[in-house]
Design a protein around this motif. Sequence first.
Motif, PDB file in Angstrom:
ATOM      1  N   MET A 188       0.799  -1.252   0.022  1.00 37.86           N
ATOM      2  CA  MET A 188      -0.092  -0.109  -0.114  1.00 37.86           C
ATOM      3  C   MET A 188       1.048   1.161   0.184  1.00 37.86           C
ATOM      4  O   MET A 188       1.972   1.199   0.396  1.00 37.86           O
ATOM      5  CB  MET A 188      -1.054  -0.105   1.268  1.00 37.86           C
ATOM      6  N   ASP A 189       0.451   2.237  -0.824  1.00 35.10           N
ATOM      7  CA  ASP A 189       1.081   3.614  -0.865  1.00 35.10           C
ATOM      8  C   ASP A 189       0.263   4.645  -0.924  1.00 35.10           C
ATOM      9  O   ASP A 189      -0.959   4.419  -1.156  1.00 35.10           O
ATOM     10  CB  ASP A 189       2.258   3.598  -1.748  1.00 35.10           C
ATOM     11  N   GLY A 190       0.766   5.686  -0.665  1.00 36.86           N
ATOM     12  CA  GLY A 190      -0.224   7.096  -0.538  1.00 36.86           C
ATOM     13  C   GLY A 190      -0.147   7.896   0.715  1.00 36.86           C
ATOM     14  O   GLY A 190      -0.296   7.064   1.738  1.00 36.86           O
ATOM     15  N   VAL A 191      -0.193   9.008   0.652  1.00 36.60           N
ATOM     16  CA  VAL A 191      -0.201   9.788   2.035  1.00 36.60           C
ATOM     17  C   VAL A 191      -1.245   9.437   2.840  1.00 36.60           C
ATOM     18  O   VAL A 191      -1.063   9.381   3.775  1.00 36.60           O
ATOM     19  CB  VAL A 191      -0.051  11.346   1.897  1.00 36.60           C
ATOM     20  N   ASN A 192      -2.489   9.408   2.205  1.00 35.81           N
ATOM     21  CA  ASN A 192      -3.757   9.089   3.120  1.00 35.81           C
ATOM     22  C   ASN A 192      -3.658   7.562   3.831  1.00 35.81           C
ATOM     23  O   ASN A 192      -4.182   7.399   4.662  1.00 35.81           O
ATOM     24  CB  ASN A 192      -4.944   9.514   2.387  1.00 35.81           C
ATOM     25  N   LEU A 193      -3.016   6.781   3.026  1.00 36.51           N
ATOM     26  CA  LEU A 193      -3.269   5.459   3.338  1.00 36.51           C
ATOM     27  C   LEU A 193      -2.121   5.307   4.498  1.00 36.51           C
ATOM     28  O   LEU A 193      -2.336   4.014   4.866  1.00 36.51           O
ATOM     29  CB  LEU A 193      -3.325   4.334   2.265  1.00 36.51           C
ATOM     30  N   GLU A 194      -1.055   5.802   4.583  1.00 37.13           N
ATOM     31  CA  GLU A 194      -0.001   5.419   5.338  1.00 37.13           C
ATOM     32  C   GLU A 194      -0.260   4.974   6.758  1.00 37.13           C
ATOM     33  O   GLU A 194       0.321   4.498   7.612  1.00 37.13           O
ATOM     34  CB  GLU A 194       1.437   6.295   5.055  1.00 37.13           C
ATOM     35  N   ASN A 195      -1.326   6.001   7.347  1.00 38.56           N
ATOM     36  CA  ASN A 195      -1.604   6.136   8.878  1.00 38.56           C
ATOM     37  C   ASN A 195      -2.941   5.190   8.982  1.00 38.56           C
ATOM     38  O   ASN A 195      -3.505   5.263   9.903  1.00 38.56           O
ATOM     39  CB  ASN A 195      -1.722   7.451   9.332  1.00 38.56           C
ATOM     40  N   ALA A 196      -3.419   4.664   7.722  1.00 42.53           N
ATOM     41  CA  ALA A 196      -4.815   4.108   7.940  1.00 42.53           C
ATOM     42  C   ALA A 196      -4.756   2.836   8.199  1.00 42.53           C
ATOM     43  O   ALA A 196      -3.777   2.025   7.950  1.00 42.53           O
ATOM     44  CB  ALA A 196      -5.528   4.263   6.656  1.00 42.53           C
ATOM     45  N   SER A 197      -5.776   2.045   9.035  1.00 41.79           N
ATOM     46  CA  SER A 197      -5.780   0.571   9.502  1.00 41.79           C
ATOM     47  C   SER A 197      -6.802   0.052   8.722  1.00 41.79           C
ATOM     48  O   SER A 197      -7.728   0.594   8.126  1.00 41.79           O
ATOM     49  CB  SER A 197      -6.239   0.502  10.806  1.00 41.79           C
ATOM     50  N   VAL A 198      -6.351  -1.233   7.940  1.00 39.99           N
ATOM     51  CA  VAL A 198      -7.367  -1.964   6.919  1.00 39.99           C
ATOM     52  C   VAL A 198      -8.105  -2.972   7.605  1.00 39.99           C
ATOM     53  O   VAL A 198      -7.166  -3.804   8.239  1.00 39.99           O
ATOM     54  CB  VAL A 198      -6.455  -2.161   5.694  1.00 39.99           C
ATOM     55  N   TYR A 199      -9.559  -2.970   7.737  1.00 42.78           N
ATOM     56  CA  TYR A 199     -10.229  -4.119   8.346  1.00 42.78           C
ATOM     57  C   TYR A 199     -10.663  -4.842   7.316  1.00 42.78           C
ATOM     58  O   TYR A 199     -11.471  -4.216   6.648  1.00 42.78           O
ATOM     59  CB  TYR A 199     -11.193  -3.504   9.382  1.00 42.78           C
ATOM     60  N   LEU A 200     -10.825  -6.166   7.571  1.00 44.52           N
ATOM     61  CA  LEU A 200     -11.262  -6.916   6.653  1.00 44.52           C
ATOM     62  C   LEU A 200     -12.700  -7.693   7.285  1.00 44.52           C
ATOM     63  O   LEU A 200     -12.334  -8.415   8.543  1.00 44.52           O
ATOM     64  CB  LEU A 200     -10.655  -7.967   6.022  1.00 44.52           C
ATOM     65  N   ILE A 201     -13.776  -7.641   6.767  1.00 39.82           N
ATOM     66  CA  ILE A 201     -15.015  -8.210   7.508  1.00 39.82           C
ATOM     67  C   ILE A 201     -15.458  -9.427   6.606  1.00 39.82           C
ATOM     68  O   ILE A 201     -15.657  -9.261   5.322  1.00 39.82           O
ATOM     69  CB  ILE A 201     -16.074  -7.085   7.597  1.00 39.82           C
ATOM     70  N   ASP A 202     -15.331 -10.660   6.999  1.00 37.17           N
ATOM     71  CA  ASP A 202     -15.941 -11.944   6.345  1.00 37.17           C
ATOM     72  C   ASP A 202     -17.592 -11.774   6.578  1.00 37.17           C
ATOM     73  O   ASP A 202     -17.916 -12.215   7.773  1.00 37.17           O
ATOM     74  CB  ASP A 202     -15.265 -13.156   6.782  1.00 37.17           C
ATOM     75  N   SER A 203     -18.222 -11.631   5.522  1.00 39.94           N
ATOM     76  CA  SER A 203     -19.544 -11.551   5.678  1.00 39.94           C
ATOM     77  C   SER A 203     -20.366 -12.985   6.105  1.00 39.94           C
ATOM     78  O   SER A 203     -21.204 -13.276   6.481  1.00 39.94           O
ATOM     79  CB  SER A 203     -20.313 -10.831   4.647  1.00 39.94           C
ATOM     80  N   LEU A 204     -19.463 -14.014   5.594  1.00 43.45           N
ATOM     81  CA  LEU A 204     -19.724 -15.337   5.788  1.00 43.45           C
ATOM     82  C   LEU A 204     -19.614 -15.974   7.201  1.00 43.45           C
ATOM     83  O   LEU A 204     -20.512 -16.530   7.953  1.00 43.45           O
ATOM     84  CB  LEU A 204     -19.203 -16.372   4.896  1.00 43.45           C
ATOM     85  N   THR A 205     -18.641 -15.578   7.688  1.00 43.55           N
ATOM     86  CA  THR A 205     -18.380 -15.841   9.106  1.00 43.55           C
ATOM     87  C   THR A 205     -18.444 -14.723  10.275  1.00 43.55           C
ATOM     88  O   THR A 205     -18.493 -15.160  11.617  1.00 43.55           O
ATOM     89  CB  THR A 205     -16.737 -16.552   9.333  1.00 43.55           C
ATOM     90  N   GLY A 206     -18.616 -13.660   9.914  1.00 40.58           N
ATOM     91  CA  GLY A 206     -18.697 -12.439  10.672  1.00 40.58           C
ATOM     92  C   GLY A 206     -17.511 -12.150  11.467  1.00 40.58           C
ATOM     93  O   GLY A 206     -17.411 -11.042  12.413  1.00 40.58           O
ATOM     94  N   SER A 207     -16.440 -12.657  11.173  1.00 39.03           N
ATOM     95  CA  SER A 207     -15.101 -12.101  11.868  1.00 39.03           C
ATOM     96  C   SER A 207     -14.645 -10.953  11.065  1.00 39.03           C
ATOM     97  O   SER A 207     -14.726 -10.452   9.948  1.00 39.03           O
ATOM     98  CB  SER A 207     -13.880 -13.487  11.589  1.00 39.03           C
ATOM     99  N   VAL A 208     -13.631 -10.005  11.969  1.00 36.04           N
ATOM    100  CA  VAL A 208     -12.839  -8.890  11.630  1.00 36.04           C
ATOM    101  C   VAL A 208     -11.631  -9.090  11.911  1.00 36.04           C
ATOM    102  O   VAL A 208     -11.237  -9.494  13.071  1.00 36.04           O
ATOM    103  CB  VAL A 208     -13.999  -7.748  12.408  1.00 36.04           C
ATOM    104  N   THR A 209     -10.802  -8.799  10.849  1.00 38.27           N
ATOM    105  CA  THR A 209      -9.406  -8.804  11.083  1.00 38.27           C
ATOM    106  C   THR A 209      -8.700  -7.634  10.652  1.00 38.27           C
ATOM    107  O   THR A 209      -9.087  -6.818   9.604  1.00 38.27           O
ATOM    108  CB  THR A 209      -8.834 -10.061  10.199  1.00 38.27           C
ATOM    109  N   ASN A 210      -7.808  -6.983  11.449  1.00 41.82           N
ATOM    110  CA  ASN A 210      -7.073  -5.835  11.114  1.00 41.82           C
ATOM    111  C   ASN A 210      -6.133  -6.372  10.331  1.00 41.82           C
ATOM    112  O   ASN A 210      -5.153  -6.919  10.728  1.00 41.82           O
ATOM    113  CB  ASN A 210      -6.617  -5.229  12.452  1.00 41.82           C
ATOM    114  N   LEU A 211      -5.968  -6.286   8.998  1.00 43.02           N
ATOM    115  CA  LEU A 211      -5.033  -6.688   7.886  1.00 43.02           C
ATOM    116  C   LEU A 211      -3.820  -5.850   8.020  1.00 43.02           C
ATOM    117  O   LEU A 211      -2.716  -6.500   7.759  1.00 43.02           O
ATOM    118  CB  LEU A 211      -5.442  -6.695   6.592  1.00 43.02           C
TER     119      LEU A 211
END
Length: 180
Positions: free
Chosen positions: A112-135
């Motif tokens: 990932m690159d870019g000024v706005n993304l460098e401090n962002a956290s990326v969360y993945l939500i699996d709609s099948l299992t309901g789990s949330v992961t901070n990628l």
Amino acid sequence: FNNAMRVTGPNDSYRSSEPVNRDRLWMHVANDTYGLGSTALIGFTENTSDGYTTSEDVDRLPTPVSLYSELATGEELVVNALGTFETSDAFYLSFTTQVKEIQDYRISIQAMDGVNLENASVYLIDSLTGSVTNLTEEDYTFQSGEAVYHKRFKVVFENSALGINDSDLDFVSLYPNPTQ
């Protein structure tokens, strides 16, 4: 091609010399057993929109394992150019596998690159299992056999929508059964 087609001066039609503010996120899915994988690019720029644009978005190719963005209009994209990045943004990823047996798959941030993304956290939500992961901290692992999962995963950048309200816990009561 022939020599008359050569450009003798500066070629500014392919690469623009003007700086473009962009943020890019490469999402990758991999199956280590067979060495299969797929990468999807989600790009955020001020010059693009959330709709389908043939000059900016790229359709996915059918591969044995595929991670891709799917628009409401049905386009399946391996490169999805969205508007300017905001932390309130969210997008869906679909997943397809042609491997018949149940296998482990791992979703991660490839880059990932870019000024706005460098401090962002990326969360993945699996709609099948309901789990949330901070990628940004760890990869997400799941199992699947041959399947097509339309918009199975949602990617968000804010944790506030994922939290629970502590006052809701006041309404939870536990009682043993049987009471002895």
